[in-house]
Design an enzyme around this catalytic site. Structure first.
Site, PDB file in Angstrom:
ATOM      1  NE  ARG A  54      -3.359  -0.456   2.972  1.00  0.00           N
ATOM      2  CZ  ARG A  54      -2.889  -0.056   4.167  1.00  0.00           C
ATOM      3  NH1 ARG A  54      -2.409   1.161   4.316  1.00  0.00           N
ATOM      4  NH2 ARG A  54      -2.906  -0.872   5.190  1.00  0.00           N
ATOM      5  CE1 TYR A 106     -12.815  13.136 -17.274  1.00  0.00           C
ATOM      6  CE2 TYR A 106     -12.975  13.108 -14.890  1.00  0.00           C
ATOM      7  CZ  TYR A 106     -12.991  12.452 -16.098  1.00  0.00           C
ATOM      8  OH  TYR A 106     -13.209  11.096 -16.142  1.00  0.00           O
ATOM      9  CG  ASP A 178      -6.706  17.896 -15.188  1.00  0.00           C
ATOM     10  OD1 ASP A 178      -5.950  17.400 -16.041  1.00  0.00           O
ATOM     11  OD2 ASP A 178      -7.796  17.387 -14.868  1.00  0.00           O
ATOM     12  CE  LYS A 203      -8.827   9.898 -19.340  1.00  0.00           C
ATOM     13  NZ  LYS A 203      -9.292  11.135 -18.751  1.00  0.00           N
TER      14      LYS A 203
END
Ligand SMILES: *Cc1c(COP(=O)(O)O)cnc(C)c1O
Length: 384
Positions: A54, A106, A178, A203
């Protein structure tokens, strides 16, 4: 004449995954670390830097080093998706903190801000993406964070990052950008003054539509960055090693892919700009786009493959175009090698401000003539 003092270019370093070379075996591809736990040493001390999956792992760290190198960042953290990266930043803000975000952006990120606002967890003010005067008029003396998506979904409005940074910094706020639409081979947001650069690595960075991933990069590290890393560790939102391996593999061709997508997109944008069945082409690479001049500086001309077409006729005509495409996939997402087309109003729902005839196109690396022919036949069929 050789010039051995010249620094290696980013294209070289990324193609070689930072010249990865296993000192013992000579392997040139980083291995996939699958262990969930790490044994303590002979003094019963945890070994550095990991003690449990983790926390992160060697494969994910290597991908982070590649992105930090691309971004000119001090450190990068990879998450299991762009949304978990975005949420880590949003969640880290103090109770009742003030944030300024674009009215349209977004949809998942907008949803998070709206949810936090509804629960009185954050105070949110909105500005029109790219409109620095409006940003300046809604920012407050105690604003903690300015969020800028540039180029911005779904009309690709461009924000001047350097100017947005000075507006934010004048109030002591941080600027997060972003720039998923123009990955760091095109736009290095930290170099323009952003404090946090966020990308959905699902992306362009990965580029093959086979993982989800998100990344945050910063230049100045400190307690707030440690907090964000801790929240990733506690929530287990770190990018897993198999996905990190695919990301490393995908990034090796980042420069090639973005160059080809840009070349294709420029051709398509010019082809449809004065087309009888198309109202508007929204693409920052076109001189007619209001963000063209700024984006030329912010991308060095590598405008990327994202554009939107506003189709003449009814919303159904626009939906029909996506249905009749045979090369473009009618799918969400962006930045992959394959071209995608999407009717945004259907996908983002009734509450989201988007033109009802807008189609978002993610231009891939296929033969551009095939893409143009496909759109032509789909437009013709949708209008007959
Ligand atoms: C896709 C995307 C996100 C969210 O990323 P995921 O990896 O899908 O969670 C955030 N911002 C932009 C601009 C995006 O395109």
């Amino acid at each position: 004449m050789s010039n051995t003092n010249r620094k290696l270019s980013a294209a070289t370093k990324i193609a070689q995954a930072l010249h990865y070379l296993d000192p013992e075996t000579g392997a040139i591809v980083p291995p996939i670390q699958t262990t969930a736990t790490y044994a303590r040493d002979e003094n019963y001390t945890p070994r550095k830097p990991y003690w449990y999956k983790r926390d992160g792992n060697e494969t994910t760290s290597h991908a982070e080093k590649m992105i930090a190198d691309l971004e000119d960042a001090t450190d990068s953290l990879l998450f299991s998706s762009g949304m978990s990266a975005a949420t880590a930043v949003i969640d880290h803000l103090d109770q009742n903190a003030h944030v300024v975000v674009p009215r349209a952006m977004y949809h998942g990120v907008l949803h998070q801000f709206q949810t936090y606002a509804k629960k009185n967890r954050l105070r949110v003010s909105y500005y029109e993406a790219g409109d620095l005067d409006e940003l300046n008029s809604v920012i407050q003396n105690d604003t903690a964070l300015v969020w800028a998506e540039t180029p911005n979904n779904p009309d690709w409005a461009v924000t001047d990052i350097a100017k947005a940074a000075s507006i934010a910094h004048a109030k002591g706020a941080k600027l997060l950008t972003d720039c998923t639409g123009t990955p760091p081979c095109a736009t290095k947001a930290l170099n323009f003054g952003a404090d946090i650069s966020m990308h959905s690595a699902t992306k362009y960075l990965n580029g093959h539509s086979d993982i989800t991933a998100g990344v945050l990069s910063v230049r100045s590290i400190g307690p707030y960055w440690d907090d964000i890393a801790l929240s990733r560790k506690i929530q287990g939102t770190v990018l897993q090693s198999f996905d990190a391996f695919l990301l490393i593999r995908g990034m090796r061709t980042l420069f090639l892919r973005v160059e080809r997508a840009t070349e294709n997109a420029v051709r398509i944008a010019h082809h449809f700009e004065n087309h009888p069945l198309v109202e508007t082409v929204l693409y920052p690479g076109l001189a007619s786009h209001p963000g063209n001049a700024v984006q030329l500086i912010q991308t060095g001309g590598l405008f990327g493959g994202m554009m939107s077409l506003i189709i003449k006729g009814s919303p159904q005509t626009a939906i029909d175009v996506t249905r009749f495409c045979q090369v473009f996939y009618p799918a969400t997402s962006l930045g992959g090698v394959e071209s995608l087309i999407e009717h945004r109003a259907t996908v983002s729902g009734p509450d989201f401000p988007v033109h009802p005839n807008l189609l978002r196109l993610s231009i891939g690396i296929e033969d551009v003539e095939d893409l143009i022919d496909d759109l032509e036949q789909a437009l013709e069929r949708a209008n007959s």
